[in-house]
Motif scaffolding. Structure first.
Motif, short mmCIF file in Angstrom:
data_model
loop_
_atom_site.label_atom_id
_atom_site.label_comp_id
_atom_site.label_asym_id
_atom_site.label_seq_id
_atom_site.Cartn_x
_atom_site.Cartn_y
_atom_site.Cartn_z
N SER A 20 0.86 -1.18 0.00
CA SER A 20 0.00 0.00 0.00
C SER A 20 0.90 1.23 0.00
O SER A 20 2.11 1.14 0.21
CB SER A 20 -0.88 0.00 1.24
OG SER A 20 -0.08 0.12 2.41
N ASN A 45 -4.78 8.33 -5.52
CA ASN A 45 -4.53 7.09 -6.27
C ASN A 45 -5.56 6.98 -7.40
O ASN A 45 -6.76 7.00 -7.16
CB ASN A 45 -4.64 5.89 -5.33
CG ASN A 45 -4.00 4.64 -5.91
OD1 ASN A 45 -4.20 4.32 -7.07
ND2 ASN A 45 -3.25 3.94 -5.09
N TYR A 47 -6.27 4.42 -9.22
CA TYR A 47 -6.70 3.05 -9.51
C TYR A 47 -7.64 2.55 -8.43
O TYR A 47 -7.23 2.34 -7.27
CB TYR A 47 -5.49 2.13 -9.62
CG TYR A 47 -4.48 2.58 -10.63
CD1 TYR A 47 -4.73 2.49 -12.00
CD2 TYR A 47 -3.26 3.13 -10.23
CE1 TYR A 47 -3.81 2.91 -12.94
CE2 TYR A 47 -2.33 3.55 -11.16
CZ TYR A 47 -2.60 3.45 -12.51
OH TYR A 47 -1.68 3.88 -13.42
N ASP A 49 -8.88 -0.39 -8.03
CA ASP A 49 -8.56 -1.72 -7.52
C ASP A 49 -7.38 -1.70 -6.55
O ASP A 49 -7.11 -2.70 -5.89
CB ASP A 49 -8.27 -2.69 -8.67
CG ASP A 49 -7.11 -2.25 -9.54
OD1 ASP A 49 -6.84 -1.04 -9.60
OD2 ASP A 49 -6.48 -3.12 -10.17
N ASN A 50 -6.69 -0.56 -6.44
CA ASN A 50 -5.64 -0.42 -5.45
C ASN A 50 -6.08 0.31 -4.21
O ASN A 50 -5.28 0.54 -3.29
CB ASN A 50 -4.43 0.31 -6.06
CG ASN A 50 -3.60 -0.59 -6.95
OD1 ASN A 50 -3.77 -1.80 -6.95
ND2 ASN A 50 -2.70 -0.01 -7.71
N THR A 51 -7.35 0.70 -4.18
CA THR A 51 -7.85 1.44 -3.02
C THR A 51 -9.13 0.82 -2.43
O THR A 51 -9.53 1.19 -1.33
CB THR A 51 -8.15 2.90 -3.41
OG1 THR A 51 -9.11 2.93 -4.48
CG2 THR A 51 -6.89 3.61 -3.85
N ALA A 55 -8.10 -4.38 -2.15
CA ALA A 55 -6.76 -3.95 -2.55
C ALA A 55 -5.66 -4.75 -1.86
O ALA A 55 -4.56 -4.90 -2.40
CB ALA A 55 -6.57 -2.47 -2.27
N ASN A 58 -2.90 -7.34 -3.03
CA ASN A 58 -1.56 -6.99 -3.48
C ASN A 58 -0.50 -7.22 -2.41
O ASN A 58 0.65 -7.48 -2.75
CB ASN A 58 -1.51 -5.52 -3.90
CG ASN A 58 -2.19 -5.27 -5.22
OD1 ASN A 58 -1.67 -5.60 -6.27
ND2 ASN A 58 -3.37 -4.66 -5.18
N ASN A 81 2.68 -3.82 -9.15
CA ASN A 81 1.30 -3.43 -9.41
C ASN A 81 0.94 -2.10 -8.75
O ASN A 81 0.40 -1.22 -9.40
CB ASN A 81 0.32 -4.51 -8.93
CG ASN A 81 -1.06 -4.33 -9.53
OD1 ASN A 81 -1.18 -4.03 -10.71
ND2 ASN A 81 -2.09 -4.49 -8.73
N THR A 82 1.22 -1.95 -7.46
CA THR A 82 0.83 -0.72 -6.78
C THR A 82 1.83 0.40 -7.07
O THR A 82 2.88 0.17 -7.68
CB THR A 82 0.72 -0.95 -5.27
OG1 THR A 82 2.00 -1.34 -4.74
CG2 THR A 82 -0.30 -2.04 -4.96
N VAL A 90 1.34 3.62 -11.71
CA VAL A 90 2.14 2.41 -11.56
C VAL A 90 3.43 2.51 -12.38
O VAL A 90 3.43 2.96 -13.53
CB VAL A 90 1.35 1.15 -11.97
CG1 VAL A 90 0.22 0.90 -10.99
CG2 VAL A 90 0.81 1.25 -13.39
#
Length: 415
Positions: A20, A45, A47, A49-51, A55, A58, A81-82, A90
């Motif tokens: 993260s 962020n 994205y 899918d990263n938050t 998430a 990852n 990825n992150t 990224v």
């Protein structure tokens, strides 16, 4: 091949992970902490899918192992990825063209933080994760030191080779500037992976830019193959192994035919006496002792993410020992969490000894996985040979899986 189990050892040669935003700070050099705090406070962020609530796929080792095992996968090759510190998005697709010296120093520190996080993450699942280290082509000497660090700290995935697209501010990959990088990787036995995405130039501030990125992203990655062959990198470093990941599989036979043809034309040999193209290859092509297809068979591999059934049918032309299956976990366009169905879709009519190579053994050899350990895990979690041998009718393709191109193509074609 060490095939002592009724289950396939499935290794995903294309997975993605990272910390993260806050999780990178402990791995960042302390002199950058104040700048990191200021950057993180304002960073948005881009994205979802990263938050979102999922998430942590990852960076949660426990969750990741659980979800991959449920998908039939016992080991993975880990690409980034992150977003690492000081990057706007990224790093896989955002190397810093035109960045200031300060930006370069901070982004390099951010990539090093990612590498240190990656080494720690891989150590939490010994023998099951081949982490890939990131480098920056802007500083070759620093990159060589980082490669040496990666080897010493268990990043068996080797290095991620960034792209050098027009406008990036760095020499192209066929330039001699990178000779120390190739030499270091060869000496240390680390593979060099080139993932689609990083080689694309700035497409401009136009409504169609993202669409053009999608349509052209693989071509920009493909060109790395002929850059490395024709510049003599593979000739000078015969033990160095290259992996081309998430770029498709079917392009290889036709491309190698084209490159082999041009080798004759550029050198004026092989029935090409008087070739007009020879003046373009004068003094260069004659230094190559092999044909492009021979270099490929000796030194190149494919990270064949969510491979299509039609691509599997071309496996002999590509090389059964060159193909490495990947799920692209946790990306939404990948075949996870339907990898068991995807294996049936792609490999149902393929001899089991060939399947075993493409879904696991090839990757184990390239990335140095512990095969005995993975066989034991496959007895618990891997799909059986009989399971994969059952064809997956188009009507049985889950609707939710259609976000993956392999499933969508099968549904579209009805087979």
């Amino acid at each position: 091949m060490g095939a002592t189990t009724d289950n396939y050892v499935v290794i995903s040669a294309d997975c993605h992970g990272g910390a993260s935003i806050a999780g990178y700070k402990p791995f960042l050099a302390s002199k950058h902490h104040a700048d990191f705090d200021a950057w993180a406070a304002d960073f948005e962020n881009p994205y979802d899918d990263n938050t979102n609530a999922d998430a942590d796929r990852n960076w949660s080792s426990e969750r990741r192992l659980r979800e991959l095992e449920a998908d039939g996968v016992v080991a993975e090759v880990l690409f980034p990825n992150t977003i690492p510190p000081f990057f706007p998005k990224v790093s896989l697709v955002n190397q810093p063209p035109g960045a200031t010296e300060g930006d370069l120093a901070q982004r390099w520190a951010g990539l090093q933080a990612h590498n240190r996080w990656m080494a720690d993450f891989c150590a939490q699942a010994p023998g099951r994760r081949a982490g890939i280290a990131q480098i920056m082509l802007h500083d070759v000497d620093a990159s060589v030191k980082e490669i040496e660090w990666a080897k010493a700290n268990g990043l068996t995935g080797g290095i991620l080779l960034p792209g050098a697209p027009p406008g990036s501010g760095v020499p192209p990959l066929y330039a001699p500037d990178y000779e120390p990088i190739w030499a270091a990787c060869e000496d240390l036995g680390l593979p060099v992976s080139h993932h689609s995405g990083s080689a694309v130039p700035d497409m401009g501030p136009y409504p169609a830019a993202q669409m053009m990125f999608l349509l052209e992203v693989t071509w920009w990655a493909h060109r790395t193959l002929w850059h490395l062959i024709y510049s003599g990198v593979m000739e000078r470093h015969p033990a160095l192994q290259f992996v081309f990941t998430e770029q498709g599989t079917a392009w290889i036979p036709e491309e190698l035919t084209r490159l082999d043809y041009y080798r004759g034309r550029l050198s004026g040999t092989g029935g090409a006496s008087g070739s007009q193209e020879a003046k373009f290859g004068a003094g260069v092509v004659d230094q190559l002792s092999l044909s492009p297809s021979e270099y490929f068979q000796r030194q190149c591999h494919l990270g064949s993410s969510f491979i299509r059934k039609a691509e599997v049918a071309m496996r002999e032309a590509v090389g059964v020992d060159r193909i490495m299956w990947g799920s692209d976990f946790p990306h939404l366009e990948g075949c996870w969490p339907f990898s068991r169905q995807h294996l049936r879709l792609a490999f149902a009519d393929v001899p089991s000894d060939e399947v075993r190579l493409m879904v696991g053994r090839n990757a184990a050899d390239v990335y140095g996985f512990d095969w005995d350990l993975l066989e034991d895990l496959a007895d618990q979690h891997g799909p059986t040979v009989a399971e994969v041998a059952q064809p997956l009718p188009a009507d049985d393709i889950p609707d939710e899986s259609l976000r993956c191109p392999a499933f969508a193509a099968a549904r579209f074609l009805g087979k």
